[in-house]
Structure formats: C-alpha cells, structure tokens
Design an enzyme around this catalytic site. Structure first.
Site, PDB file in Angstrom:
ATOM      1  N   GLU A 109       0.828  -1.219   0.000  1.00 32.05           N
ATOM      2  CA  GLU A 109       0.000   0.000   0.000  1.00 32.05           C
ATOM      3  C   GLU A 109       0.861   1.268   0.000  1.00 32.05           C
ATOM      4  OE1 GLU A 109      -2.673  -1.186   3.469  1.00 32.05           O
ATOM      5  OE2 GLU A 109      -4.093  -0.300   2.047  1.00 32.05           O
ATOM      6  N   TYR A 127     -15.962  26.386   2.403  1.00 32.94           N
ATOM      7  CA  TYR A 127     -15.793  24.933   2.221  1.00 32.94           C
ATOM      8  C   TYR A 127     -14.714  24.641   1.178  1.00 32.94           C
ATOM      9  CZ  TYR A 127     -19.435  26.294  -1.130  1.00 32.94           C
ATOM     10  OH  TYR A 127     -20.160  26.962  -2.073  1.00 32.94           O
ATOM     11  N   LYS A 160     -12.716   4.300   3.093  1.00 35.01           N
ATOM     12  CA  LYS A 160     -11.667   3.784   2.205  1.00 35.01           C
ATOM     13  C   LYS A 160     -12.311   2.771   1.255  1.00 35.01           C
ATOM     14  CE  LYS A 160      -6.916   1.995   2.530  1.00 35.01           C
ATOM     15  NZ  LYS A 160      -5.890   1.451   3.450  1.00 35.01           N
ATOM     16  N   GLU A 184      -7.732   6.101  10.951  1.00 33.34           N
ATOM     17  CA  GLU A 184      -7.984   6.773  12.231  1.00 33.34           C
ATOM     18  C   GLU A 184      -7.123   8.035  12.363  1.00 33.34           C
ATOM     19  OE1 GLU A 184      -7.828   3.520  11.800  1.00 33.34           O
ATOM     20  OE2 GLU A 184      -9.111   2.457  13.216  1.00 33.34           O
TER      21      GLU A 184
HETATM   22  N1  LIG Z   1      -9.347   0.175  11.845  1.00 31.44           N
HETATM   23  C1  LIG Z   1      -8.525   0.022  10.767  1.00 31.44           C
HETATM   24  N2  LIG Z   1      -8.348  -1.181  10.264  1.00 31.44           N
HETATM   25  C2  LIG Z   1      -7.548  -1.348   9.212  1.00 31.44           C
HETATM   26  C3  LIG Z   1      -6.905  -0.260   8.605  1.00 31.44           C
HETATM   27  C4  LIG Z   1      -7.131   1.019   9.152  1.00 31.44           C
HETATM   28  O1  LIG Z   1      -6.608   2.061   8.671  1.00 31.44           O
HETATM   29  N3  LIG Z   1      -7.943   1.131  10.228  1.00 31.44           N
HETATM   30  N4  LIG Z   1      -6.125  -0.458   7.490  1.00 31.44           N
HETATM   31  C5  LIG Z   1      -5.968  -1.647   6.959  1.00 31.44           C
HETATM   32  C6  LIG Z   1      -5.231  -1.826   5.700  1.00 31.44           C
HETATM   33  O2  LIG Z   1      -4.440  -0.721   5.363  1.00 31.44           O
HETATM   34  C7  LIG Z   1      -6.280  -2.166   4.648  1.00 31.44           C
HETATM   35  O3  LIG Z   1      -7.030  -1.005   4.307  1.00 31.44           O
HETATM   36  C8  LIG Z   1      -5.726  -2.801   3.423  1.00 31.44           C
HETATM   37  O4  LIG Z   1      -6.770  -3.309   2.617  1.00 31.44           O
HETATM   38  C9  LIG Z   1      -6.541  -2.865   7.551  1.00 31.44           C
HETATM   39  N5  LIG Z   1      -7.356  -2.595   8.697  1.00 31.44           N
END
Ligand SMILES: Nc1nc2c(c(=O)[nH]1)N=C([C@H](O)[C@@H](O)CO)CN2
Length: 117
Positions: A21, A53, A98, A73
């Site tokens: 990533e 905005y 996402k 987060e």
């Molecule tokens: N609570 C979260 N869980 C996950 C995150 C995140 O940012 N917050 N990120 C990932 C990985 O980057 C995912 O997006 C890859 O597909 C996994 N869990």
C-alpha cells in the site's frame, strides 16, 4: 447548531499498513459536518463571514497528502484537529471511508466527533 458540510471529498494519497500500500495511491472519501453559525454570513451576504468549504477542502487535501499515513484513524484525527485549530470550528464530525479496502465491502471507514458546543 448550523453546519457547513463537505461530502465525499476525494483525496488520492498513500494510505495503509501494508508494504504494497505504501507503493501506490488510493482514494479516501471524507465527509465533514462542521458546526458553524452561518447567520452573519447569511444576513450580510458577505463571504468574509463564511466558513469557506473550498478553502477547507483544499487545506485538507494538502494535509492528508503531505506524507504517507498508515491508519484512517490518523487521517480522521488530523482532519478534526486542523478544522478546529485553523478554521475556528468548535465541533466537527469527520467520516473517513476507504473504498475498495475490503473487496466484499463497498467501503470501510471510521467516524469521529471532536470538540463541544
Ligand atoms: N481500523 C482500521 N483497520 C484497518 C486499517 C485502518 O486504517 N484502520 N487499514 C488496513 C489496511 O491498510 C487495509 O485497508 C488494506 O486493505 C486494515 N485494517
């Protein structure tokens, strides 16, 4: 309370915990609900009293893309802190989605509320 809203602000950036990533760009979609008294702007019809905005959106794109981030987060917290500190917003709801992170889900995300009335 009045609110200024931004919906599905698309931010293309380096985001994620995995090594692969960190080599690509992915999209985040961000919703903001910013508490802001719009009465002075409305009664005067004067932009100087408005929470812009467009300015907020451009600043958030700059903030989120300036360096790679692991967690959505972290994005949510930085966005909330920015709009409160730089734009005088007292309370904000931030949703960071996402799309495509989990193939079986349309999108995954987090939502936070920061600040007070
Ligand atoms: N609570 C979260 N869980 C996950 C995150 C995140 O940012 N917050 N990120 C990932 C990985 O980057 C995912 O997006 C890859 O597909 C996994 N869990």
């Amino acid at each position: 309370m009045d609110k200024v809203l931004i919906r599905e602000l698309k931010v293309e950036t380096v985001i994620g915990i995995y090594e692969w990533e960190k080599q690509i760009h992915q999209n985040l979609l961000i919703d903001l609900d910013m508490d802001f008294d719009i009465r002075e702007a409305a009664s005067s019809d004067d932009y100087q009293f408005a929470l812009c905005y467009e300015t907020v959106s451009n600043r958030l794109i700059e903030l989120i893309t300036e360096k790679p981030i692991d967690l959505i987060e972290t994005v949510a917290e930085r966005v909330a802190q920015c709009v409160m500190e730089e734009f005088g917003v007292r309370r904000v709801k931030v949703k960071v989605m996402k799309p495509g992170a989990v193939p079986a889900a349309k999108a995954v995300g987090v939502e936070i509320v920061r600040g007070h009335d």
